[in-house]
Scaffold this active site. Structure first.
Site, mmCIF file in Angstrom:
data_model
loop_
_atom_site.group_PDB
_atom_site.id
_atom_site.type_symbol
_atom_site.label_atom_id
_atom_site.label_comp_id
_atom_site.label_asym_id
_atom_site.label_seq_id
_atom_site.Cartn_x
_atom_site.Cartn_y
_atom_site.Cartn_z
ATOM 1 N N LYS A 1 31.934 46.767 33.175
ATOM 2 C CA LYS A 1 32.756 47.974 32.967
ATOM 3 C C LYS A 1 33.001 48.105 31.467
ATOM 4 O O LYS A 1 34.080 47.730 30.988
ATOM 5 C CB LYS A 1 34.125 47.800 33.629
ATOM 6 C CG LYS A 1 34.201 47.967 35.124
ATOM 7 C CD LYS A 1 35.703 47.993 35.507
ATOM 8 C CE LYS A 1 35.974 47.478 36.878
ATOM 9 N NZ LYS A 1 37.417 47.323 37.150
ATOM 10 N N ARG B 1 36.104 39.763 49.891
ATOM 11 C CA ARG B 1 34.968 39.102 49.239
ATOM 12 C C ARG B 1 33.707 39.134 50.096
ATOM 13 O O ARG B 1 32.590 39.147 49.595
ATOM 14 C CB ARG B 1 35.296 37.632 48.935
ATOM 15 C CG ARG B 1 36.381 37.435 47.888
ATOM 16 C CD ARG B 1 36.376 35.973 47.439
ATOM 17 N NE ARG B 1 37.599 35.591 46.743
ATOM 18 C CZ ARG B 1 37.827 35.765 45.443
ATOM 19 N NH1 ARG B 1 36.903 36.318 44.699
ATOM 20 N NH2 ARG B 1 38.961 35.382 44.892
ATOM 21 N N GLY C 1 34.565 34.614 42.413
ATOM 22 C CA GLY C 1 33.923 35.928 42.479
ATOM 23 C C GLY C 1 32.410 35.932 42.401
ATOM 24 O O GLY C 1 31.761 36.807 42.968
ATOM 25 N N ASP D 1 37.200 40.404 44.827
ATOM 26 C CA ASP D 1 38.351 40.491 45.721
ATOM 27 C C ASP D 1 39.443 41.401 45.185
ATOM 28 O O ASP D 1 39.483 41.742 44.009
ATOM 29 C CB ASP D 1 38.988 39.103 45.879
ATOM 30 C CG ASP D 1 39.727 38.667 44.603
ATOM 31 O OD1 ASP D 1 39.086 38.637 43.534
ATOM 32 O OD2 ASP D 1 40.945 38.400 44.669
ATOM 33 N N PHE E 1 38.365 50.104 40.356
ATOM 34 C CA PHE E 1 38.518 48.752 40.878
ATOM 35 C C PHE E 1 37.614 48.584 42.091
ATOM 36 O O PHE E 1 37.722 49.314 43.064
ATOM 37 C CB PHE E 1 39.968 48.429 41.234
ATOM 38 C CG PHE E 1 40.203 46.955 41.352
ATOM 39 C CD1 PHE E 1 40.431 46.176 40.222
ATOM 40 C CD2 PHE E 1 40.145 46.330 42.590
ATOM 41 C CE1 PHE E 1 40.600 44.795 40.320
ATOM 42 C CE2 PHE E 1 40.321 44.952 42.704
ATOM 43 C CZ PHE E 1 40.551 44.187 41.570
ATOM 44 N N ASP F 1 35.231 42.897 32.491
ATOM 45 C CA ASP F 1 36.217 43.962 32.403
ATOM 46 C C ASP F 1 36.709 43.990 30.945
ATOM 47 O O ASP F 1 36.036 44.542 30.077
ATOM 48 C CB ASP F 1 37.323 43.616 33.419
ATOM 49 C CG ASP F 1 38.332 44.719 33.623
ATOM 50 O OD1 ASP F 1 37.925 45.843 33.947
ATOM 51 O OD2 ASP F 1 39.533 44.458 33.467
ATOM 52 N N GLU G 1 28.760 35.495 36.087
ATOM 53 C CA GLU G 1 30.058 36.100 36.376
ATOM 54 C C GLU G 1 29.883 37.289 37.321
ATOM 55 O O GLU G 1 28.803 37.880 37.400
ATOM 56 C CB GLU G 1 30.636 36.588 35.049
ATOM 57 C CG GLU G 1 32.048 36.384 34.680
ATOM 58 C CD GLU G 1 33.167 36.148 35.657
ATOM 59 O OE1 GLU G 1 32.997 36.027 36.881
ATOM 60 O OE2 GLU G 1 34.286 36.116 35.145
ATOM 61 N N ASP G 2 30.946 37.632 38.024
ATOM 62 C CA ASP G 2 30.873 38.787 38.921
ATOM 63 C C ASP G 2 30.992 40.103 38.151
ATOM 64 O O ASP G 2 30.248 41.041 38.387
ATOM 65 C CB ASP G 2 31.949 38.708 40.029
ATOM 66 C CG ASP G 2 33.360 38.464 39.491
ATOM 67 O OD1 ASP G 2 33.543 38.319 38.261
ATOM 68 O OD2 ASP G 2 34.294 38.419 40.313
#
Ligand code: IMP
Ligand code: MG
Length: 179
Positions: free
Chosen positions: A130, A164, A43, A158, A151, A102, A98-99
């Site tokens: 988030k 992506r 990611g 993805d 989301f 969560d 990191e992407d």
């Protein structure tokens, strides 16, 4: 394909200008150092390579892969190490890239793992955050954008390995994954 998107949340222009700002901030904070970036596959590949191109300091880059999601949009909560680093990080200033954060499970696992290897420092840089979804106490040192509990896909993120390559961040329609 684009019928599956609710809307564009963050445009390509906004992404690129924010990534430049983060690179400037990291370049200032790490002046005189040679940070070791750990790109979390898959990611954060797009984010990491853009970020590093905007840096004005020397750096190194390695990859790790973990899985906590399996297929779909819900985290299993259990983090599995799929690919470890090939090199020691003792004495290095590590920045995990990191992407998205969560629940926070993935990064709290990774941070603890890397801290056991005697690096000089470990910081976290995430493109998206988030905070509403957090299940463990974890915060990033560098955050691109705080986003609502939706989301999202694109720019490396993805849904079941799709989307992506989209150059912007889009909200996926709920009907796509709530079937
Ligand atoms: P955490 O362990 O719950 O913090 O989850 C982090 C990982 O879940 C990220 O690295 C992503 O791969 C995935 N993830 C969480 N939210 C999203 C999203 O909105 N879109 C795509 N992937 C997501
Ligand atoms: Mg993923």
């Amino acid at each position: 394909m684009y019928n599956n998107f609710e809307k564009v949340l963050i445009s390509e222009e906004k992404l690129q200008s924010r990534v430049k700002e983060l690179a400037k901030q990291i370049s200032d904070d790490y002046a005189g150092k040679n940070p070791f970036f750990v790109c979390i596959l898959k990611g954060s590949v797009f984010f990491t390579t853009d970020l590093l191109r905007y840096l004005s300091i020397p750096c190194q880059m390695e990859f790790m892969a973990v899985s906590s999601y399996g297929a779909g949009t819900k985290s299993s909560g259990e983090v599995k190490l799929i690919k470890d680093l090939n090199v020691p990080i003792e004495g290095k200033d590590v920045i995990i890239v990191e992407d998205i954060i969560d629940s926070g499970n993935t990064l709290s696992y990774l941070k603890r793992l890397l801290e056991q290897r005697n690096p000089t420092s470990v910081k976290i840089c995430t493109l998206l955050d988030k905070p509403e979804r957090r299940k463990v106490d974890l915060s990033a040192d560098y955050v691109g954008f705080v986003i609502p509990d939706e989301f999202v896909v694109g720019y490396g993120l993805d849904y079941n390995e799709d989307y992506r390559q989209i150059p912007e961040i889009c909200i996926l329609k709920r009907e796509v994954y709530e079937k």
